[in-house]
Design a protein around this motif. Structure first.
Motif, PDB file in Angstrom:
ATOM      1  N   THR A 151       2.589   9.974   7.335  1.00  0.00           N
ATOM      2  CA  THR A 151       3.442  10.517   6.278  1.00  0.00           C
ATOM      3  C   THR A 151       4.581   9.545   6.043  1.00  0.00           C
ATOM      4  OG1 THR A 151       4.721  12.445   5.529  1.00  0.00           O
ATOM      5  CG2 THR A 151       4.836  11.903   7.876  1.00  0.00           C
ATOM      6  N   GLU A 152       4.964   9.362   4.786  1.00  0.00           N
ATOM      7  CA  GLU A 152       6.051   8.435   4.464  1.00  0.00           C
ATOM      8  C   GLU A 152       6.626   8.760   3.094  1.00  0.00           C
ATOM      9  OE1 GLU A 152       4.891   4.267   3.493  1.00  0.00           O
ATOM     10  OE2 GLU A 152       2.837   4.952   3.893  1.00  0.00           O
ATOM     11  N   ILE A 153       7.833   8.287   2.867  1.00  0.00           N
ATOM     12  CA  ILE A 153       8.478   8.389   1.563  1.00  0.00           C
ATOM     13  C   ILE A 153       8.464   7.000   0.935  1.00  0.00           C
ATOM     14  CG2 ILE A 153      10.593   8.928   0.295  1.00  0.00           C
ATOM     15  CD1 ILE A 153      11.304  10.873   2.551  1.00  0.00           C
ATOM     16  N   VAL A 154       7.853   6.895  -0.229  1.00  0.00           N
ATOM     17  CA  VAL A 154       7.803   5.632  -0.962  1.00  0.00           C
ATOM     18  C   VAL A 154       8.906   5.659  -2.017  1.00  0.00           C
ATOM     19  CG1 VAL A 154       6.412   4.123  -2.416  1.00  0.00           C
ATOM     20  CG2 VAL A 154       5.323   5.455  -0.596  1.00  0.00           C
ATOM     21  N   PRO A 155       9.846   4.719  -1.980  1.00  0.00           N
ATOM     22  CA  PRO A 155      10.942   4.750  -2.949  1.00  0.00           C
ATOM     23  C   PRO A 155      10.468   4.411  -4.354  1.00  0.00           C
ATOM     24  CG  PRO A 155      11.045   2.754  -1.618  1.00  0.00           C
ATOM     25  CD  PRO A 155       9.961   3.606  -1.028  1.00  0.00           C
TER      26      PRO A 155
END
Length: 265
Positions: A151-155
């Motif tokens: 899981t990750e947040i992509v800017p």
């Protein structure tokens, strides 16, 4: 006496539960996110309550720590870490420190996969997979690319070129797919760490009334937050990860990203 101790322990737990909730936030900290010339940068890994300049949690040795540069090149940094003790306002806690030579122009995505942390007051593990960004020479390369985490947040805005008073948007991914209607906790680094003394500097703000700042992702996994002040802002996609168990216990697996906002001069 045993009954008295039990009553006192229960009262302490009840009192703790009555206090305002503070957000746990895994931090990857370096003093400068925008470098004008090549050089070696210091990095501190710390599990903390940064908005409150509050309680710090002990970090075991991380599972992974690496940096991703252009062309998706990964450099493993786990063996470069040194254990240190961070002396916070409320307590001292185990943390990790290193230095990294930044030489080539472009973006550097630092990725931390920490060991899950057992939170007894919530009766589950917390696993915050965290990203932070450094740029050399204002040359954009790979800041908008996912790095393939569970899981990750992509800017969606360049994370080292945010202007205070504007907005920041990110897309939450779980196993590479957008995570709809995910709660995002928002944090501010109110007291930046002094890396020479491993203590917090004087806070520049106090936490706002109303408790933890929260937004939600839309059906495409996208969220937007207005940035009111320059400095480091953290965003945690709560329980967005696919791994819900660790050692037969419940696990909250979060995606965390840190970005830096600047004032116009």
């Amino acid at each position: 006496m045993k009954h008295l101790k039990t009553m006192l322990a229960a009262a302490a737990i009840a009192g703790a539960a009555a206090l305002p909730a503070e957000a746990h936030f895994q931090l990857i900290y370096t003093p400068n996110a925008n470098l004008e010339k090549p050089g070696e940068i210091p990095i501190l890994l710390l599990f903390w309550h940064p908005f409150e300049n509050g309680h710090a949690m002990d970090m075991a040795k991380p599972n992974q720590f690496f940096v991703v540069t252009k062309d998706n090149k990964r450099t493993d940094l786990i063996d470069k870490l040194t254990p240190v003790t961070f002396k916070g306002k409320e307590n001292s806690a185990a943390a990790w420190q290193t230095k990294f030579p930044v030489r080539a122009l472009g973006d550097y995505i630092f990725v931390l996969d920490p060991a899950p942390y057992w939170e007894p007051t919530e009766n589950h593990f917390i696993h915050q997979i965290t990203k932070a960004y450094v740029n050399l020479g204002e040359a954009p390369t790979n800041w908008d690319q996912p790095v393939g985490l569970p899981t990750e947040i992509v800017p969606l805005n360049k994370p080292t070129a945010i202007v205070a008073g504007s907005t920041f948007s990110g897309r939450v991914l779980t196993d590479g797919k957008p995570a709809a209607d995910t709660e995002i906790e928002v944090e501010y680094l109110a007291a930046e760490p002094d890396l020479a003394t491993l203590t917090p500097k004087k806070p520049t703000v106090s936490p706002p009334p109303g408790g933890t700042l929260v937004v939600h992702t839309d059906s495409n996994g996208v969220f937007t937050f207005g940035i009111p002040k320059a400095g480091y802002w953290g965003f945690s996609a709560v329980d967005a990860g696919p791994n819900k168990k660790f050692k037969d216990k419940d696990q909250e697996e979060d995606a965390v990203i840190w970005i830096h906002a600047n004032d116009l001069k």
